[in-house]
Design an enzyme around this catalytic site. Structure first.
Site, PDB file in Angstrom:
ATOM      1  N   VAL A   1      45.148   5.822 -89.881  1.00 16.12           N
ATOM      2  CA  VAL A   1      45.003   4.467 -89.340  1.00 16.12           C
ATOM      3  C   VAL A   1      43.546   4.107 -89.070  1.00 16.12           C
ATOM      4  CG1 VAL A   1      47.310   4.511 -88.340  1.00 16.12           C
ATOM      5  CG2 VAL A   1      45.379   5.285 -86.974  1.00 16.12           C
ATOM      6  N   GLU A   2      43.310   2.811 -88.888  1.00 18.84           N
ATOM      7  CA  GLU A   2      41.978   2.244 -88.625  1.00 18.84           C
ATOM      8  C   GLU A   2      40.958   2.639 -89.689  1.00 18.84           C
ATOM      9  OE1 GLU A   2      40.400   1.897 -84.643  1.00 18.84           O
ATOM     10  OE2 GLU A   2      42.269   2.682 -83.837  1.00 18.84           O
ATOM     11  N   GLY A   3      41.389   2.602 -90.934  1.00 17.24           N
ATOM     12  CA  GLY A   3      40.529   2.990 -92.051  1.00 17.24           C
ATOM     13  C   GLY A   3      40.782   4.430 -92.422  1.00 17.24           C
TER      14      GLY A   3
ATOM     15  N   ARG B   1      37.246   1.799 -82.477  1.00 20.71           N
ATOM     16  CA  ARG B   1      37.488   2.855 -83.465  1.00 20.71           C
ATOM     17  C   ARG B   1      36.711   4.119 -83.135  1.00 20.71           C
ATOM     18  NH1 ARG B   1      35.972   1.524 -89.629  1.00 20.71           N
ATOM     19  NH2 ARG B   1      33.991   1.117 -88.597  1.00 20.71           N
TER      20      ARG B   1
END
Length: 754
Positions: free
Chosen positions: A448-450, A326
């Protein structure tokens, strides 16, 4: 005897009744830590984020400690295979086809772009995080869909999970296939009820035995899964339950399995209930994204990553491994967009003229160019610094969250400012539009990804406080143990001492910075960051008075996050400046970037003071840290204009900020034309200015340069047009009116006019 007396004295102090009320109060207000939060706290490492919470950061220490360099092999791959891939990409055609061309898919897979981080012993490239970031960044500057196709297997794919937790058989089978692109992986985590709250997933696996084989009946409904429509192996996270107590190893809980789409040694009968292939349409971006579904599908236990003994261990796996990616992949996309903005949009501003002057000379445009320049420098600094931390064998989840949040946010801002500058050229799609793909894709990177909004308000500071504070976790542990009064007394004393120390630092450094001048710009900003780091550590300690309430006070937590994040970005900029201090013009760039960082940190602190819910504490914190009120101001117009000029002219700093942007060798490529035109148009404009000042005509050689620059300028300002769009005729017989209107008598019209 003396030591025994001292020990007895300490034990007595630890059990004194005056500490018991404080202990009971702390027990009632301290945040409860769930199993999933515990896994997050136990995952990865505390790195530079721990330094920030101490309030006493040493720039010299981080400059000496952290280095981010490419190996010769990594540099060769970046300059050869990656360049070849970028030259194969036609963003406009990819968007129209909604897929990468077959030859691009083949090149990516055959050249191990999907196995960048898989160890060489399993057939991968074994590259560093820094190389991974640089490769994704270069591809992203050319085409977002190709960058996502490369980045997901290297950051969100099951490869790293297999490497760390897989059984020997799983590693031996899957890792070479993943490295060589035989298998295309995806990872299914998100479902309709759980987006950023991944721990609340409903996807379920029930342990069972069928035909003598221990396995699970899995029902799942995943969405937004990148590469799922073309995947040959699916990493799946689900909640495992064992109602009949069939497990002999492992436990119930979140589990990760690897599901092949074809029969193999781990699923000898295949998984016919696995449904993939449907695609989402993410704002027209061409990367593969879709669903993963199953209904009571039997999956052998051998498909669980790590086998039966790793059941229930999935959340730990995810937190330990996927958090690192991330901080690499999505920040690389933000940096690519921002670098491209400097190269393409900065160049366009030098080439494009209005009112007989380059628009780069207009102050309204300079304001936006300065933002783009400062963002590019800041993101590049943050990315390189984070890569250097990874190279030091650290895996900091808190810094990873900060990276994803701020690099994508600043990347989005750079793209938005770019669209304002290039105007019609930015909104007219076609082969000549080099910003449209990034503009469309940035909201995806933000989400995305949080999602950034939750990363800011819940994760980066909330997790950072518990994990990175030097004493808080020890205090929580002493309470969790039940009756550890001695431990509680020790950690509480440490926190109070820590708070007092940073109060003293805040007061002392407030006076110290008043005497600093900008004769040494790095030393100047180091002093101010040192002051702000002490302010932050002190204010964070005071925030502990809210106990678990700070976890849910999202307005407040978001402001704490802003301070923490800007401290990281600030020190990253100073570190990056130290690594590249010989670049001409970099002092001005640092000055501009740091001006914003100090203002943003200041405003976040002021927001904390003004909204702190405990009466009087807010004003008292301000009195201790900012007794004179606001002290930091945005950069001057003069500095912004100077930086805007430097990044739109053929300068060393412009070359430095655009160093990893792919420039095609095709003569008609718009970015390549702009890259070439900056020098030619800049020189032509200087010739014309000299001629006007000297009241003379250009020489024959000078006129040749002017004519060549003007011809190139004329080409660059053109936009694309098409006979039809979507192969639909837009003017046909159906456009002819089937109704009629009678003309009005001219006398009547004239009378009506008067």
């Amino acid at each position: 005897m003396r030591s025994l007396i001292l020990r007895a004295s300490k034990d007595k102090i630890g059990s004194r009744t005056f500490i018991r009320p404080v202990y009971n109060l702390a027990k009632s207000v301290m945040p409860k830590i769930s199993d999933t939060e515990r896994a997050a706290l136990d995952s990865g490492t505390v790195a530079f984020d721990g330094d920030l919470f101490t309030g006493d950061v040493s720039l010299k220490k981080i400059v000496d400690k952290y280095k981010a360099v490419l190996t010769p092999e990594e540099e060769s791959f970046l300059n050869n295979e990656t360049e070849v891939l970028c030259e194969m990409l036609d963003s406009h055609q990819i968007d129209r086809d909604q897929n990468l061309p077959p030859k691009v898919w083949q090149y990516i897979r055959e050249n191990k772009f999907m196995g960048l981080v898989i160890p060489k012993s399993f057939g991968g490239k074994g590259f560093s995080g820094h190389a991974h970031a640089k490769i994704v960044e270069k591809i992203a500057g050319r085409n977002g869909a190709a960058a996502v196709t490369v980045m997901v297997p290297n950051s969100l794919g099951p490869g790293e999970l297999l490497h760390h937790y897989g059984t020997p058989e799983q590693k031996a089978y899957y890792l070479p296939r993943l490295a060589h692109g035989i298998d295309i992986p995806c990872f299914g985590l998100t479902g309709p009820p759980n987006g950023s709250d991944a721990a609340s997933m409903r996807d379920e696996g029930i342990v069972c035995v069928e035909n003598g084989v221990l396995g699970m009946r899995i029902t799942c409904n995943k969405r937004y899964i990148t590469l799922a429509p073309v995947a040959t192996v699916v990493g799946l996270a689900f909640r495992l339950s064992d109602p009949n107590k069939l497990l002999t190893k492992g436990k119930e809980g979140i589990t990760v399995a690897l599901l092949p789409t074809e029969k193999n040694q781990f699923a000898p009968n295949g998984l016919p209930g696995l449904k993939i292939g449907n695609r989402h349409d993410p704002l027209g971006a061409a990367f593969m994204n879709g669903t993963v579904q199953s209904e009571s599908m039997f999956v052998p236990m051998s498909c669980v990553i790590g086998g039966e003994e790793r059941t229930g261990f999935g959340w730990n796996m995810l937190m330990e491994c996927l958090g690192e990616g991330r901080g690499i992949s999505l920040p690389a996309l933000g940096l690519a967009s921002s670098r491209l903005a400097v190269l393409g949009v900065g160049g366009y501003a030098r080439v494009r003229k209005q009112f007989k002057v380059p628009i780069a000379a207009m102050e309204g445009i300079q304001e936006k160019l300065a933002i783009i320049g400062a963002n590019t420098f800041t993101i590049a600094a943050a990315q390189s610094f984070f890569d250097a931390i990874l190279a030091d064998k650290q895996k900091p989840p808190v810094l990873s969250a900060i990276m994803k949040l701020h690099c994508t946010e600043r990347g989005r801002q750079s793209v938005n400012e770019s669209m304002d500058i290039i105007g019609g050229a930015g909104i007219s799609k076609g082969p000549s539009n080099f910003m449209a793909s990034g503009y469309v894709g940035m909201p995806i990177a933000i989400t995305v990804e949080g999602a950034n909004v939750l990363t800011r308000s819940l994760i980066s500071f909330g997790q950072g406080l518990n994990r990175s504070h030097p004493h808080l976790l020890g205090l929580i542990e002493s309470i969790r143990k039940g009756n550890d009064m001695a431990g509680f007394n020790r950690e509480l004393t440490n926190i109070l001492r820590h708070c007092g120390t940073n109060l003293a630092r805040s007061l002392g450094r407030f006076w110290a910075v008043q005497l600093k001048s900008k004769s040494d710009v790095s030393a100047y900003y180091e002093a101010h960051l040192s002051r702000l780091s002490a302010n932050f550590a002190f204010v964070a300690d005071v925030g502990l008075t809210l106990g678990g309430g700070l976890k849910t006070a999202e307005f407040l937590s978001a402001r704490y996050s802003d301070v923490l994040s800007n401290l990281y970005l600030g020190y990253a900029c100073l570190w990056y400046h130290a690594q590249n201090k010989n670049v001409k013009g970099i002092d001005q760039m640092l000055d501009l970037a740091m001006s914003r960082i100090l203002v943003d940190a200041q405003e976040a602190l002021m927001g904390i003071f003004q909204n702190f819910p405990v009466p009087l504490l807010g004003p008292l914190m301000q009195l201790a840290t900012f007794p004179r009120g606001r002290e930091y101001n945005p950069a001057s117009d003069k500095l912004r204009a100077k930086v805007a000029d430097v990044i739109t002219s053929p300068t060393e700093l412009r070359a430095f900020l655009t160093e990893n942007v792919f420039v095609s060798k095709k003569a008609d490529d718009r970015v390549a034309m702009i890259a070439r035109a900056v020098s030619e148009c800049y020189e032509a404009d200087r010739i014309m200015l000299a001629c006007r000042k000297e009241r003379r005509q250009p020489t024959k050689a000078e006129q040749g340069k002017i004519d060549a620059a003007e011809a190139l300028r004329e080409q660059i300002i053109q936009v694309d047009s098409f006979p039809t769009l979507a192969n639909k005729v837009h003017k046909d017989k159906w456009m002819e009116p089937t109704w009629k209107v009678q003309p009005i008598d001219p006398k009547v019209a004239a009378a009506a006019h008067h």
